[in-house]
Design a protein around this motif. Structure first.
Motif, mmCIF file in Angstrom:
data_model
loop_
_atom_site.group_PDB
_atom_site.id
_atom_site.type_symbol
_atom_site.label_atom_id
_atom_site.label_comp_id
_atom_site.label_asym_id
_atom_site.label_seq_id
_atom_site.Cartn_x
_atom_site.Cartn_y
_atom_site.Cartn_z
ATOM 1 N N ILE A 137 0.444 -1.319 -0.052
ATOM 2 C CA ILE A 137 0.012 -0.006 0.108
ATOM 3 C C ILE A 137 0.576 1.476 0.180
ATOM 4 O O ILE A 137 0.583 2.225 -0.378
ATOM 5 N N ALA A 138 2.193 1.158 0.638
ATOM 6 C CA ALA A 138 2.969 2.480 1.097
ATOM 7 C C ALA A 138 3.508 2.572 -0.628
ATOM 8 O O ALA A 138 3.460 3.431 -1.088
ATOM 9 N N ASP A 139 4.008 1.692 -0.937
ATOM 10 C CA ASP A 139 4.654 1.671 -2.540
ATOM 11 C C ASP A 139 3.663 2.645 -3.304
ATOM 12 O O ASP A 139 4.016 3.137 -4.221
ATOM 13 N N ARG A 140 2.174 2.040 -3.478
ATOM 14 C CA ARG A 140 1.351 2.219 -4.224
ATOM 15 C C ARG A 140 1.066 4.103 -4.343
ATOM 16 O O ARG A 140 0.585 4.351 -5.187
ATOM 17 N N PHE A 141 0.785 3.861 -2.570
ATOM 18 C CA PHE A 141 0.777 5.602 -2.641
ATOM 19 C C PHE A 141 1.553 6.958 -3.631
ATOM 20 O O PHE A 141 1.252 7.670 -3.484
ATOM 21 N N PHE A 142 2.909 6.050 -2.516
ATOM 22 C CA PHE A 142 4.151 7.263 -3.693
ATOM 23 C C PHE A 142 4.599 7.521 -4.295
ATOM 24 O O PHE A 142 4.318 8.145 -5.317
ATOM 25 N N ALA A 143 4.137 5.902 -5.379
ATOM 26 C CA ALA A 143 3.869 5.625 -7.148
ATOM 27 C C ALA A 143 3.039 6.656 -7.302
ATOM 28 O O ALA A 143 3.308 7.516 -8.642
ATOM 29 N N GLU A 144 1.638 7.172 -6.658
ATOM 30 C CA GLU A 144 0.714 7.635 -7.116
ATOM 31 C C GLU A 144 0.985 8.842 -6.642
ATOM 32 O O GLU A 144 0.335 10.315 -7.406
ATOM 33 N N TYR A 145 0.818 8.745 -5.663
ATOM 34 C CA TYR A 145 0.852 10.577 -5.185
ATOM 35 C C TYR A 145 1.311 11.043 -4.023
ATOM 36 O O TYR A 145 1.507 11.648 -2.704
ATOM 37 N N ALA A 146 2.937 10.715 -4.375
ATOM 38 C CA ALA A 146 3.883 10.913 -3.193
ATOM 39 C C ALA A 146 3.241 12.503 -3.368
ATOM 40 O O ALA A 146 4.051 13.499 -3.935
ATOM 41 N N PRO A 147 3.621 13.632 -2.207
ATOM 42 C CA PRO A 147 3.547 15.041 -1.524
ATOM 43 C C PRO A 147 4.700 15.226 -1.864
ATOM 44 O O PRO A 147 5.845 14.449 -1.912
ATOM 45 N N GLN A 148 4.578 16.863 -1.902
ATOM 46 C CA GLN A 148 5.581 17.457 -2.000
ATOM 47 C C GLN A 148 6.377 18.245 -1.059
ATOM 48 O O GLN A 148 5.702 17.802 0.147
#
Length: 202
Positions: free
Chosen positions: A30-41
Motif C-alpha cells: 500500500i505504501a509503495d502504491r501511495f508514493f508511486a501515485e500520490y507522493a506529496p511535495q
C-alpha cells in the motif's frame, strides 16, 4: 443488503484472520502504491491514522517514516470522546507517544495544526464500495473531520481488501473518498462528477 452494521461486523472478523506478517506485507505494498501515485511535495502536510495493532490495522508507520524522509509534515489525530471530534498534531521522529482510549497511539506535547493546513488525509476503514463510501468503526470521528477539510484536500482510504459493490445505507451527508489504496490496486472515485463511473481500478 450490504448495511454498514453488517459489513462492520463481517470485516472486523475477516481482519482478525490476517497474520502480523500479512499485515506488514500488505502495508508495504500500500505504501509503495501511495508514493508511486500520490507522493506529496516537501513542506506539504499529510494527515494519517496510527495503527491500533490489536485491530490488525494497516501499519502506517511505514508511510510515516518515508514521508519524513521526503521532508513532508505528518499530522495525526487525537480523539475527543466527549463530543466525537478530533484535534490534530504534527509529529516528528522525536515525538513521544502514549496509548490512549481504544489502544490508539497519541502524541505527547506535540504542536497542534488546523484542518485548513492539511493537504492530504489517509483514512482508516473496514470496508468500502465502488462509489467511494466507507465503513469505519461507527463512532463518526472521521465523518466529522472530513467535513471540515478544505475542498482541495485529498481524502485517500487505505484498505486491506477490495470493495463491495454497494453500501446500501449511505447517509446523505456521508463524504465519498477520492480514492482507496489496496495492496493490489488503487480505486479512484469521482464524487463531484455525476456522469463518471463510480469507481475505476488501475
Amino acid at each position: 443488503m450490504a448495511l454498514k452494521a453488517n459489513l462492520r461486523k463481517e470485516y472486523s472478523v475477516r481482519r482478525r484472520l490476517f497474520s502480523a506478517e500479512q499485515i506488514d506485507m500488505a502495508s508495504d505494498r500500500i505504501a509503495d502504491r501511495f508514493f508511486a501515485e500520490y507522493a506529496p511535495q516537501p513542506g506539504q502536510t499529510v494527515h494519517t491514522f496510527l495503527p491500533i495493532r490489536q485491530h490488525q490495522e494497516i501499519n502506517t508507520w511505514r508511510l510515516v517514516e518515508r514521508l519524513w524522509q521526503l521532508q513532508v509534515q505528518v499530522a495525526v489525530p487525537v480523539a475527543n470522546p466527549a463530543d466525537l471530534s478530533m484535534t490534530h498534531f504534527l509529529i516528528s521522529p522525536d515525538t513521544q507517544f502514549r496509548e490512549a482510549a481504544w489502544g490508539i497511539p497519541e502524541p505527547v506535547n506535540a504542536l497542534p495544526i488546523p484542518e485548513s493546513a492539511i493537504d492530504l488525509v489517509l483514512v482508516p476503514l473496514l470496508a468500502f464500495d465502488l462509489q467511494g463510501h466507507r465503513v469505519g468503526y461507527g463512532k463518526g470521528f472521521y465523518d466529522r473531520f472530513l467535513a471540515l477539510l478544505p475542498k482541495v484536500s485529498q481524502k485517500l482510504g487505505l484498505s486491506l481488501e477490495p470493495p463491495v459493490d454497494l453500501i446500501d445505507d449511505v447517509h446523505v451527508n456521508d463524504l465519498a473518498l477520492d480514492a482507496v489504496i489496496t495492496p493490489e490496486q488503487i480505486w479512484t472515485f469521482h464524487p463531484h462528477d455525476t456522469d463518471a463511473p463510480g469507481g475505476e481500478s488501475r
